[in-house]
Structures are given as C-alpha cells and as structure tokens.
Scaffold this active site. Structure first.
Site, mmCIF file in Angstrom:
data_model
loop_
_atom_site.group_PDB
_atom_site.id
_atom_site.type_symbol
_atom_site.label_atom_id
_atom_site.label_comp_id
_atom_site.label_asym_id
_atom_site.label_seq_id
_atom_site.Cartn_x
_atom_site.Cartn_y
_atom_site.Cartn_z
ATOM 1 N N ASP A 135 10.424 7.987 31.196
ATOM 2 C CA ASP A 135 9.367 7.452 30.335
ATOM 3 C C ASP A 135 8.029 8.110 30.624
ATOM 4 O O ASP A 135 7.678 8.327 31.788
ATOM 5 C CB ASP A 135 9.215 5.946 30.610
ATOM 6 C CG ASP A 135 9.537 5.099 29.405
ATOM 7 O OD1 ASP A 135 9.494 5.614 28.275
ATOM 8 O OD2 ASP A 135 9.840 3.908 29.610
ATOM 9 N N LYS A 188 10.501 10.224 27.121
ATOM 10 C CA LYS A 188 10.401 9.223 26.060
ATOM 11 C C LYS A 188 8.959 8.780 25.935
ATOM 12 O O LYS A 188 8.299 8.553 26.945
ATOM 13 C CB LYS A 188 11.299 8.023 26.383
ATOM 14 C CG LYS A 188 11.106 6.854 25.425
ATOM 15 C CD LYS A 188 12.192 5.832 25.539
ATOM 16 C CE LYS A 188 11.983 4.738 26.573
ATOM 17 N NZ LYS A 188 10.759 3.937 26.399
ATOM 18 N N GLU A 206 6.275 6.135 23.557
ATOM 19 C CA GLU A 206 6.098 5.110 22.530
ATOM 20 C C GLU A 206 5.310 5.762 21.403
ATOM 21 O O GLU A 206 4.191 6.238 21.613
ATOM 22 C CB GLU A 206 5.407 3.884 23.136
ATOM 23 C CG GLU A 206 6.295 3.261 24.190
ATOM 24 C CD GLU A 206 5.786 1.952 24.773
ATOM 25 O OE1 GLU A 206 4.795 1.396 24.269
ATOM 26 O OE2 GLU A 206 6.406 1.480 25.744
ATOM 27 N N GLU A 210 13.207 -0.722 19.634
ATOM 28 C CA GLU A 210 13.207 -1.951 20.452
ATOM 29 C C GLU A 210 12.828 -3.155 19.602
ATOM 30 O O GLU A 210 11.807 -3.121 18.888
ATOM 31 C CB GLU A 210 12.216 -1.780 21.626
ATOM 32 C CG GLU A 210 12.140 -3.024 22.507
ATOM 33 C CD GLU A 210 11.494 -2.782 23.873
ATOM 34 O OE1 GLU A 210 11.188 -1.624 24.209
ATOM 35 O OE2 GLU A 210 11.308 -3.774 24.592
HETATM 36 O O1 KIV Z 1 10.964 0.983 29.896
HETATM 37 C C1 KIV Z 1 12.104 0.700 29.537
HETATM 38 O O2 KIV Z 1 12.962 0.296 30.313
HETATM 39 C C2 KIV Z 1 12.427 0.835 28.134
HETATM 40 C C3 KIV Z 1 13.625 0.081 27.678
HETATM 41 C C4 KIV Z 1 13.208 -1.288 27.332
HETATM 42 C C5 KIV Z 1 14.337 0.764 26.624
HETATM 43 O O3 KIV Z 1 11.723 1.464 27.397
#
Ligand code: KIV
Length: 277
Positions: A96, A125, A127, A194
């Site tokens: 992330d 990843k 947002e 989500e």
């Molecule tokens: O941070 C995370 O674990 C996520 C999940 C909720 C998909 O983005």
C-alpha cells in the site's frame, strides 16, 4: 526456518504474476487474496495457497493500534513489506502507498520505488479517483504495476465522516464506474473495490479488463480480499458485515486460511450475509 523454504521453490506451482491474475479473470477462476504484515504469517498464507498478499496500510490499525490508517508512513510499509517478502514463495505481493505518499507523480514514483526496491513489492496500491489519474499514468509509464483502490477509501475517513458503504447512490455508483474505466486506461493493472453494493462490484468487474478484487463488494467480482486478523478471529469488537471468522471449527491459522481460500474458489464466500445490496 522461514528462509529455507525460499530455496525450495516448487516450479510445478510457479509464482503468481500479473499475467496469471489476468488469466484467472479470463477463466473465471476466483482470485484469493489476503493481507499480511510479517514473515511468519506470510509463510502460512503462502503455504495455504493464497494468490495475492497485500501489505495494507490496515497495519496502522491491526498492528500499530491506531483508529485509522492515516498515521502509517512509507517507512512502516517498507518495513512490513520486506518482512512479508521473506516469507513468500508463490504469492504475488502488493504494498500500500500510505496517506499523502502520492500527492504528485514524482513523489509517488519515489515512494513506489522504495516499496519495490527496499520492500520487495511487485505492485503498489493507491486509493484512487480521477484526482490520481496523472499519478497512475506516471507510475505506469515507469513500469510500476498499480492497483487502484476505489469505493470506501479509509485514508479519506475524516473527509467522508466514517467507514461507510459507498456507491448506494446511483450517481456515485456511475462515477465510480467511470473512475474505474479511466484508471484502467491510465494504466491500472488491478482494481480493488471496498465496501460497495453487489451491483456496483458486478458492473465494474464487467466493465474493465483488469482483475477486480473486492472487500465487501459482493460475489460478482474477480477475487476477494480480507484482513488476515479478521479471518483469524483476532479482531475483537464489532467488525464490518463482510468479515467472516474462518477459525471457527478449525484448529490452526493454516487451516483457517485454507478454508478461506477454498470458500473463495468455490464461490461460498462471500455469502448473502456478507454483502451490501
Ligand atoms: O489496507 C488494507 O488492508 C486494505 C484492505 C482493506 C483491502 O486496503
């Protein structure tokens, strides 16, 4: 012990990559994904046969004990990604991009490079919405694989006023669909959705060629993801509707993860009670 396994790659079951994930979407074979934050659990989920592991910024809540993901730093995600990478042999690893780590294309590139070079991530990843098109395009131009996260975006919790289902309103759902298409055109390789109604999950996964992974996005997406601590029943107190404790009736985390993977692949999870409509 964790490391020995890395010398035992089983080429009968080669590591998952982005082409394999696209093939799974094409063949309608559900993709089983989970979060992990350390080498030991990474090894457990990998042995269980998980396809994708995400080092989510949810680590801010489940590991660090914050109320939101906002305090998580790039250094935190690099540290946990590096730990998880050491435990994986087979699964595809996504990390992330935390809050405010991708405000400009140049900043996003610097931080994505850290997650890949220092952490060992294979994809990042973020947002996303139309505000992140330039960032996604810039990362893709530099061959950084990108997962675009739509629907409920926990990093915006203070702006949206809580963790709420998104896309119940048809105009919002239409905008989300448009965002998904534009993010894919900008270079996103995977879309993560989500907390959206089933119908929104279905329409987005039909509209884009990229695999769509859902968490609380219903059964008609290309794969499912849950937070590891939720499926192991470690998270106490109220949990979101889509959470299922897979430890019930089994006696080890390995068996619980295997059960989760099995239910995803056999379309048993998510059931009606885990969905928003
Ligand atoms: O941070 C995370 O674990 C996520 C999940 C909720 C998909 O983005």
């Amino acid at each position: 012990m964790v490391y020995k396994q890395l010398q035992q790659r089983d080429m009968a079951s080669p590591p998952v990559n982005i082409s394999a994930l696209r093939d799974m979407k094409r063949d309608r074979q559900p993709i089983a994904c989970i979060t992990a934050y350390d080498a030991s659990f990474a090894q457990v989920v990998d042995i269980a046969g998980i396809d994708v592991v995400l080092v989510g910024d949810s680590l801010g809540m489940v590991i660090q004990g914050h109320d939101t993901t906002v305090p998580v730093t790039v250094g935190d995600v690099v540290y946990h990604t590096r730990s998880v990478a050491r435990g994986l042999v087979h699964a595809f690893l996504i990390a992330d991009m935390p809050f405010m780590s991708y405000t400009t294309p140049a900043q996003a590139l610097d931080n994505a490079v850290r997650l890949m070079q220092e952490g060992g991530a294979m994809m990042v990843k973020l947002e996303s919405g139309q505000g992140q098109l330039a960032v996604v395009e810039y990362l893709a131009k530099h061959d950084i694989p990108v997962c675009a996260h739509l629907g409920l975006k926990p990093q915006s919790v203070h702006k949206i006023g809580g963790f709420k289902v998104q896309g119940r309103d048809s105009a919002v759902a239409a905008k989300m669909l448009e965002d998904a298409k534009r993010l894919e055109s900008a270079g996103a390789d995977i879309v993560l959705l989500e907390c959206v109604p089933n119908e929104v999950g279905r329409s987005i996964s039909r509209a884009v060629a990229a695999p769509v992974i859902g968490i609380g996005a219903g059964p008609d997406v290309d794969g499912q993801i849950l937070v590891l601590y939720d499926i192991l029943g470690i998270t106490l107190g109220p949990t979101p509707r889509f959470v299922k404790n897979f430890m019930t009736g089994v006696d080890s985390p390995l068996e619980a993860v295997k059960r989760y993977i099995g239910e995803v692949r056999e379309h048993k999870y998510p059931a009606k009670e885990h969905c928003f409509s």
